[in-house]
Design an enzyme around this catalytic site. Structure first.
Site, mmCIF file in Angstrom:
data_model
loop_
_atom_site.group_PDB
_atom_site.id
_atom_site.type_symbol
_atom_site.label_atom_id
_atom_site.label_comp_id
_atom_site.label_asym_id
_atom_site.label_seq_id
_atom_site.Cartn_x
_atom_site.Cartn_y
_atom_site.Cartn_z
ATOM 1 N N ARG A 1 11.310 4.972 28.052
ATOM 2 C CA ARG A 1 12.065 6.009 28.756
ATOM 3 C C ARG A 1 11.234 6.626 29.883
ATOM 4 N NH1 ARG A 1 14.426 7.366 31.542
ATOM 5 N NH2 ARG A 1 16.131 8.838 31.844
ATOM 6 N N CYS B 1 11.677 6.803 34.046
ATOM 7 C CA CYS B 1 11.621 7.978 34.926
ATOM 8 C C CYS B 1 10.625 7.756 36.064
ATOM 9 C CB CYS B 1 11.246 9.226 34.118
ATOM 10 S SG CYS B 1 12.669 10.256 33.712
ATOM 11 N N CYS C 1 8.319 15.789 36.796
ATOM 12 C CA CYS C 1 9.181 15.853 35.606
ATOM 13 C C CYS C 1 9.770 17.249 35.487
ATOM 14 C CB CYS C 1 8.385 15.557 34.341
ATOM 15 S SG CYS C 1 7.270 14.155 34.426
ATOM 16 N N CYS D 1 0.825 -1.218 0.000
ATOM 17 C CA CYS D 1 0.000 0.000 0.000
ATOM 18 C C CYS D 1 0.856 1.264 0.000
ATOM 19 C CB CYS D 1 -0.908 0.042 1.223
ATOM 20 S SG CYS D 1 -2.165 -1.241 1.247
ATOM 21 N N HIS D 2 1.914 1.275 0.800
ATOM 22 C CA HIS D 2 2.620 2.534 1.066
ATOM 23 C C HIS D 2 3.856 2.749 0.199
ATOM 24 C CE1 HIS D 2 0.111 3.397 4.549
ATOM 25 N NE2 HIS D 2 0.361 2.194 5.026
ATOM 26 N N CYS E 1 -2.800 -0.163 11.857
ATOM 27 C CA CYS E 1 -2.752 -0.458 10.423
ATOM 28 C C CYS E 1 -2.595 -1.967 10.222
ATOM 29 C CB CYS E 1 -1.587 0.289 9.789
ATOM 30 S SG CYS E 1 -1.707 0.459 8.009
#
Lengths: 255, 107
Positions: free
Chosen positions: A212, A216, A171, A73-74, A108
């Site tokens: 990530r 934290c 944060c 498709c892409h 998708c």
């Protein structure tokens, strides 16, 4: 005071959506040692390119009951996926949900290929995400101006400023006020997610922004949300808005 | 997922010219000294050796050890009188064996 600062920052970010920016935002790249910067600058040295290679293989592999590959498709990812990573997370009308880039790839996969979703943080999903993200390298982060994103984005902004965990830290306390200073042996960056998924020397592998963020959460000894939890998507939305206009550099290298 | 390796050469080299080969292999390089979250030792799983042949003749070899990080990167210099297939073969623990072939073009 903190709320005032947050409002000021938000003002800066909104002002920054114009073409020229004179602000103090810096990519994590500029906080790294020259040796680590050299790893990211040269694709022959960047270990993340191993995942991009894996993504290229997966891109043209037929999958699912539809027996279709992404390429069917892409076409070429480098052309058709240009800019896609820079505008995610985005609102997905079909499911009525906010999807991260990895979530969009999985959606998708389920809808078009009629295959099972790839596990979060699994190698095939990271590889495809790295390939798609590479197509946006150098483009400015362009969070969509979509009212349907506003509630979750506001939740992300609130979370960013909320103290949490046994260390009772937010944060913002590190990444807004103490960026550039040190935490143990590491320099605190400003937390602009311009390079995800990225290769972290500490992980010895590729990881997503959610990995990530979970690091934290665990670092301040708060309860770690599971992958694709609304809080993580909300933070991702807020961070991309906060980094609007900065150049994409995925797949990056970080210490 | 399939084993992934990236090998980079200059597109063409002149006869006798020194050039660089860069090779990167996706591999965990598990040292054998670590434990998992339940306290069990993780079995060593490293790449032990990289051997490079040009047109069948050995031109470079390296022994790898547990202190080398995951996804080992090796760069080395070569000089060639004639081109041909440059074959890189990584072998290691748990029967690991991967071969990558790139064509060297000498003008």
């Amino acid at each position: 005071m903190r709320a005032g600062l947050a409002a000021l920052l938000l003002g800066l970010v909104q002002a920054a959506s114009g073409p020229v920016m004179a602000d103090d935002r810096r990519s994590g790249f500029e906080f790294m040692s020259r040796q680590t910067q050299a790893l990211q600058r040269d694709d022959d040295l960047n270990p993340a390119m191993l995942w991009v290679r894996g993504g290229e293989i997966a891109w043209s592999q037929r999958e699912g009951r539809a027996d279709k590959s992404c390429a069917d498709c892409h076409g070429m990812a480098a052309a058709s996926m240009r800019g896609v990573a820079a505008r995610h997370p985005a609102f997905d009308t079909a499911s009525g949900q906010v999807l991260t880039l990895a979530g969009r790839i999985n959606a998708c996969r389920v809808r078009q290929q009629q295959a099972g979703p790839l596990a979060p943080e699994s190698e095939p999903l990271l590889s495809l995400t790295a390939l798609v993200a590479l197509a946006s390298r150098g483009l400015p982060v362009a969070p969509p101006d979509d009212a349907r994103l506003a509630p979750l984005r506001a939740q992300g902004q609130r979370l960013f400023g909320q103290r949490m965990g046994q260390l009772d830290l937010s944060c913002a306390q590190c990444h807004d006020t103490l960026a550039g200073r040190r935490l143990g042996g590491s320099t605190i960056p400003q937390a602009h997610p311009t390079g995800y998924p990225l290769y972290r020397l500490e992980w010895q592998g590729l990881g997503s922004l959610q990995r990530r963020l979970r690091g934290c959460f665990s670092g301040v000894r708060a309860e770690v949300p599971p992958f694709d939890h609304a809080d993580l998507v909300a933070l991702e939305l807020h961070l991309m808005q906060r980094a609007a206009g900065l150049p994409m550099e995925a797949p990056a290298v970080r210490p | 997922m399939a084993v992934r390796a990236l090998v980079r050469l200059p597109p063409t080299v002149r006869r006798g010219e020194v050039f660089e080969v860069r090779a990167m292999l996706a591999h965990p390089m598990e040292t054998g000294y670590r434990r998992d979250s339940d306290g069990r030792m993780l079995a060593r799983d490293i790449v032990r050796r990289l051997e490079v042949r040009l047109a069948g003749e050995p031109v470079f070899a390296a022994d790898l050890h547990p202190a080398i990080a995951a996804n080992p990167f090796v760069a080395f210099l070569l000089r060639a009188q004639a081109g041909g297939p440059l074959v890189l073969r990584w072998t290691g623990d748990q029967g690991f064996d991967h071969t990558e072939t790139v064509m060297l073009v000498v003008e």
